[in-house]
Design a protein around this motif. Structure first.
Motif, PDB file in Angstrom:
ATOM      1  N   LEU A  21      97.917  36.305  41.597  1.00  0.00           N
ATOM      2  CA  LEU A  21      97.880  35.258  42.485  1.00  0.00           C
ATOM      3  C   LEU A  21      99.433  34.591  42.460  1.00  0.00           C
ATOM      4  N   LEU A  22      99.933  34.048  43.512  1.00  0.00           N
ATOM      5  CA  LEU A  22     101.572  33.243  43.397  1.00  0.00           C
ATOM      6  C   LEU A  22     100.982  31.959  43.110  1.00  0.00           C
ATOM      7  N   GLU A  23     101.662  31.290  42.151  1.00  0.00           N
ATOM      8  CA  GLU A  23     101.690  29.903  42.162  1.00  0.00           C
ATOM      9  C   GLU A  23     102.857  29.323  43.066  1.00  0.00           C
ATOM     10  N   ILE A  24     102.370  28.608  44.154  1.00  0.00           N
ATOM     11  CA  ILE A  24     103.084  27.943  45.026  1.00  0.00           C
ATOM     12  C   ILE A  24     103.463  26.351  44.773  1.00  0.00           C
ATOM     13  N   SER A  25     103.033  25.948  43.886  1.00  0.00           N
ATOM     14  CA  SER A  25     103.032  24.490  43.232  1.00  0.00           C
ATOM     15  C   SER A  25     102.425  24.485  41.945  1.00  0.00           C
ATOM     16  N   ALA A  26     102.679  23.325  41.048  1.00  0.00           N
ATOM     17  CA  ALA A  26     102.260  23.376  39.929  1.00  0.00           C
ATOM     18  C   ALA A  26     100.354  23.443  39.865  1.00  0.00           C
ATOM     19  N   GLY A  27     100.021  24.244  39.436  1.00  0.00           N
ATOM     20  CA  GLY A  27      98.366  24.410  39.332  1.00  0.00           C
ATOM     21  C   GLY A  27      97.785  25.042  40.627  1.00  0.00           C
ATOM     22  N   VAL A  28      98.548  25.279  41.649  1.00  0.00           N
ATOM     23  CA  VAL A  28      98.195  25.968  43.027  1.00  0.00           C
ATOM     24  C   VAL A  28      98.613  27.340  43.226  1.00  0.00           C
ATOM     25  N   TYR A  29      97.287  28.270  43.306  1.00  0.00           N
ATOM     26  CA  TYR A  29      97.600  29.637  43.164  1.00  0.00           C
ATOM     27  C   TYR A  29      96.704  29.981  44.669  1.00  0.00           C
ATOM     28  N   VAL A  30      97.605  30.901  45.186  1.00  0.00           N
ATOM     29  CA  VAL A  30      97.080  31.733  46.584  1.00  0.00           C
ATOM     30  C   VAL A  30      97.436  33.136  46.235  1.00  0.00           C
ATOM     31  N   GLY A  31      96.609  33.813  46.964  1.00  0.00           N
ATOM     32  CA  GLY A  31      96.771  35.410  47.319  1.00  0.00           C
ATOM     33  C   GLY A  31      95.560  35.769  48.027  1.00  0.00           C
ATOM     34  N   HIS A  32      95.745  37.235  48.316  1.00  0.00           N
ATOM     35  CA  HIS A  32      94.613  37.978  48.971  1.00  0.00           C
ATOM     36  C   HIS A  32      94.257  39.003  47.950  1.00  0.00           C
ATOM     37  N   ILE A  33      92.871  38.807  47.408  1.00  0.00           N
ATOM     38  CA  ILE A  33      92.557  39.452  46.352  1.00  0.00           C
ATOM     39  C   ILE A  33      91.079  40.014  46.855  1.00  0.00           C
ATOM     40  N   SER A  34      90.522  40.923  46.288  1.00  0.00           N
ATOM     41  CA  SER A  34      89.235  41.472  46.725  1.00  0.00           C
ATOM     42  C   SER A  34      87.937  40.552  46.176  1.00  0.00           C
ATOM     43  N   THR A  35      86.863  40.722  46.612  1.00  0.00           N
ATOM     44  CA  THR A  35      85.784  39.985  46.093  1.00  0.00           C
ATOM     45  C   THR A  35      85.524  40.147  44.792  1.00  0.00           C
ATOM     46  N   ARG A  36      85.499  41.436  44.283  1.00  0.00           N
ATOM     47  CA  ARG A  36      85.218  41.694  42.995  1.00  0.00           C
ATOM     48  C   ARG A  36      86.345  41.091  41.976  1.00  0.00           C
TER      49      ARG A  36
END
Length: 118
Positions: A21-36
């Motif tokens: 995932l991408l860390e957009i702020s300290a401790g905040v991660y976002v991204g598109h990943i599969s359910t698995r």
């Protein structure tokens, strides 16, 4: 879209999450990943969080189109008729007769006017 928010977690966990995932702020991660991958990442977060807290928000079919998972967090997700809400700790049930706020009007309702009998 998946969002993971970490508070007071070890640096090793933060480094592991940046692989997926991408860390957009300290401790905040976002991204598109599969359910698995999301389920395996969340299991790793729970395993490695130590004294820290974690919150996971992800897409899900339904009315809200999202869902929550929490680990060692004071706020907890609660399902009310198919809608997930976050319950804050220590909140009492809503009582419309109870005085609210600290406005002058609320103080007058509760304590009466100053200098006059209640």
């Amino acid at each position: 879209m998946t969002v993971i928010i970490l508070t007071a977690c070890p640096p090793g966990l933060r480094g592991h999450l940046t692989q997926w995932l991408l860390e957009i702020s300290a401790g905040v991660y976002v991204g598109h990943i599969s359910t698995r991958v999301r389920n395996r990442l969340w299991a790793r977060v729970v395993d490695m969080a130590g004294p820290g807290r974690a919150l996971l928000v992800y897409q899900k079919r339904g009315e809200q189109k999202l869902s929550f998972e929490v680990h060692d967090h004071h706020w907890e997700p609660v399902d009310l008729d198919g809608v997930t809400l976050i319950r804050r700790p220590g909140n009492a049930p809503f009582n419309p007769a109870a005085p609210t706020g600290w406005s002058k009007a609320a103080k007058r309702r509760r304590f009466g006017r100053p200098g006059r009998p209640a």
